[in-house]
Design a protein around this motif. Structure first.
Motif, PDB file in Angstrom:
ATOM      1  N   HIS A   1      82.955  97.496  25.381  1.00  0.00           N
ATOM      2  CA  HIS A   1      82.761  96.835  26.911  1.00  0.00           C
ATOM      3  C   HIS A   1      83.436  95.433  27.001  1.00  0.00           C
ATOM      4  O   HIS A   1      84.409  95.361  28.149  1.00  0.00           O
TER       5      HIS A   1
ATOM      6  N   HIS B   1      87.804  94.418  28.649  1.00  0.00           N
ATOM      7  CA  HIS B   1      87.854  93.699  29.220  1.00  0.00           C
ATOM      8  C   HIS B   1      89.074  92.477  29.217  1.00  0.00           C
ATOM      9  O   HIS B   1      89.747  92.856  30.054  1.00  0.00           O
TER      10      HIS B   1
ATOM     11  N   CYS C   1      82.227  93.711  38.057  1.00  0.00           N
ATOM     12  CA  CYS C   1      82.158  94.504  36.764  1.00  0.00           C
ATOM     13  C   CYS C   1      80.341  94.677  36.951  1.00  0.00           C
ATOM     14  O   CYS C   1      79.551  93.944  36.674  1.00  0.00           O
TER      15      CYS C   1
ATOM     16  N   GLY D   1      78.421  96.532  33.993  1.00  0.00           N
ATOM     17  CA  GLY D   1      78.136  96.659  32.949  1.00  0.00           C
ATOM     18  C   GLY D   1      77.567  95.789  32.486  1.00  0.00           C
ATOM     19  O   GLY D   1      77.107  94.362  32.805  1.00  0.00           O
TER      20      GLY D   1
ATOM     21  N   HIS E   1      77.850  93.109  28.835  1.00  0.00           N
ATOM     22  CA  HIS E   1      78.721  92.091  27.922  1.00  0.00           C
ATOM     23  C   HIS E   1      77.849  91.023  27.330  1.00  0.00           C
ATOM     24  O   HIS E   1      76.839  90.973  27.566  1.00  0.00           O
TER      25      HIS E   1
HETATM   26 ZN   LIG Z   1      82.336  94.302  32.601  1.00  0.00          ZN
END
Ligand SMILES: [Zn+2]
Length: 239
Positions: free
Chosen positions: A98, A102, A204, A206, A208
Motif C-alpha cells: 500500500h 503511494h 488515505c 489504509g 502504511h
Molecule cells: Zn494509503
C-alpha cells in the motif's frame, strides 16, 4: 465505520481484549478491534479471536454503515470477553504494497502531470495493481518505473499520518487524487493525511509503513491497456 480506526491510533497494537456486542454462528461484533476493515481496494486484516471455547480464525471484516462484523472460519458463537489478535505478518505485507502504491502514484503524478488514479487493488498475496488515466505513454516507460519506486524505498523516507480539516481538502490541489482510497472524515470533520516526506501527501485511510525502508523492493510485472485511456500497472513484492 465513521470513527477513527483503532489501528490508525495504535498502528503497532496487534493484541488486545474486547467485549462481544453481538454474535451469530460464524460472525461476531466487538466493542473494539485493531483489525483494519479494508476498503478503497485494500483487503481487510485477518487474525484470531480467543474466546472461552478456544481460538477461531477471523477471515475478514464486513462493514455495513457503522456495524462491523468479524467473520469467523468456523460456525461458532462467541460470547463474553475475548482476546483479539491481528495477523501482523499479513498486515505488514499489505502495508508494504500500500505504501509502495503511494510512491508509484506520486512518481506517475510527477512525470505525467495531473494523472489520476482510477482504481487500485492491494491483495494479501504480495501483489497489487493501480489503474491510471493515462493515454499517451508507452507501456515500456511505465514498466520501468519500479526502479524509481525502489529508489525511494532504499532512501528510507519517513511516512507520517496527520489529520486536517476535511473542508480544507477541497481547496488543496492534489491532496485527494483518488476518490476511491479516500477514507470517510472522522465525526469531528477531520480527514487523515498520509505524508511520505517530500514525495507524496494525500488523504488515505489504509494501513502504511512508518518508513519506506521497511518495504522490500517491488517489481512491475505487467502494464496493460484498459480501454482508451486507462493503464493497469501490476506489481509484486520482490522478495
Ligand atoms: Zn494509503
Amino acid at each position: 465505520m465513521s470513527s477513527v480506526y483503532l489501528c490508525h491510533q495504535f498502528p503497532d497494537l496487534h493484541e488486545h481484549s474486547a467485549d462481544v456486542l453481538d454474535a451469530a454462528p460464524g460472525r461476531v461484533r466487538l466493542d473494539r478491534s485493531a483489525l483494519h476493515p479494508g476498503g478503497g481496494g485494500q483487503v481487510s486484516d485477518t487474525g484470531w479471536v480467543e474466546h472461552a471455547g478456544g481460538v477461531v480464525a477471523i477471515t475478514g471484516v464486513e462493514t455495513a454503515g457503522d456495524v462491523v462484523w468479524h467473520l469467523l472460519a468456523e460456525p461458532v458463537s462467541v460470547a463474553g470477553e475475548v482476546v483479539v489478535r491481528v495477523d501482523a505478518e499479513r498486515r505488514a505485507r499489505v502495508a508494504q504494497l500500500h505504501t509502495d502504491s503511494h510512491i508509484l502514484n506520486a512518481i506517475v503524478f510527477e512525470r505525467f502531470p495531473g494523472t489520476l488514479v482510477t482504481g487500485a487493488q492491494i491483495n494479501d498475496d504480495g501483489t497489487g495493481r493501480m489503474d491510471f488515466d493515462l493515454s499517451e505513454v508507452d507501456n515500456d516507460v511505465l514498466r520501468s518505473l519500479d526502479a524509481a519506486v525502489n529508489d525511494v524505498i532504499r532512501r528510507e523516507v519517513e511516512v507520517r499520518s496527520t489529520y486536517v480539516d476535511a473542508a480544507a481538502v477541497a481547496t488543496t490541489a492534489g491532496l485527494v487524487r483518488s476518490l476511491s482510497v479516500a477514507p470517510p472524515p472522522t465525526p469531528d470533520g477531520q480527514l487523515r493525511i498520509i505524508e511520505i516526506d517530500g514525495i507524496d501527501r494525500q488523504a488515505c485511510g489504509g494501513t502504511h509503513l512508518s518508513n519506506t525502508g521497511q518495504s522490500g523492493p517491488i517489481r512491475i510485472t505487467k502494464v496493460e491497456s484498459k480501454g482508451k485511456r486507462n493503464r493497469r500497472i501490476r506489481f509484486v513484492l520482490d522478495r
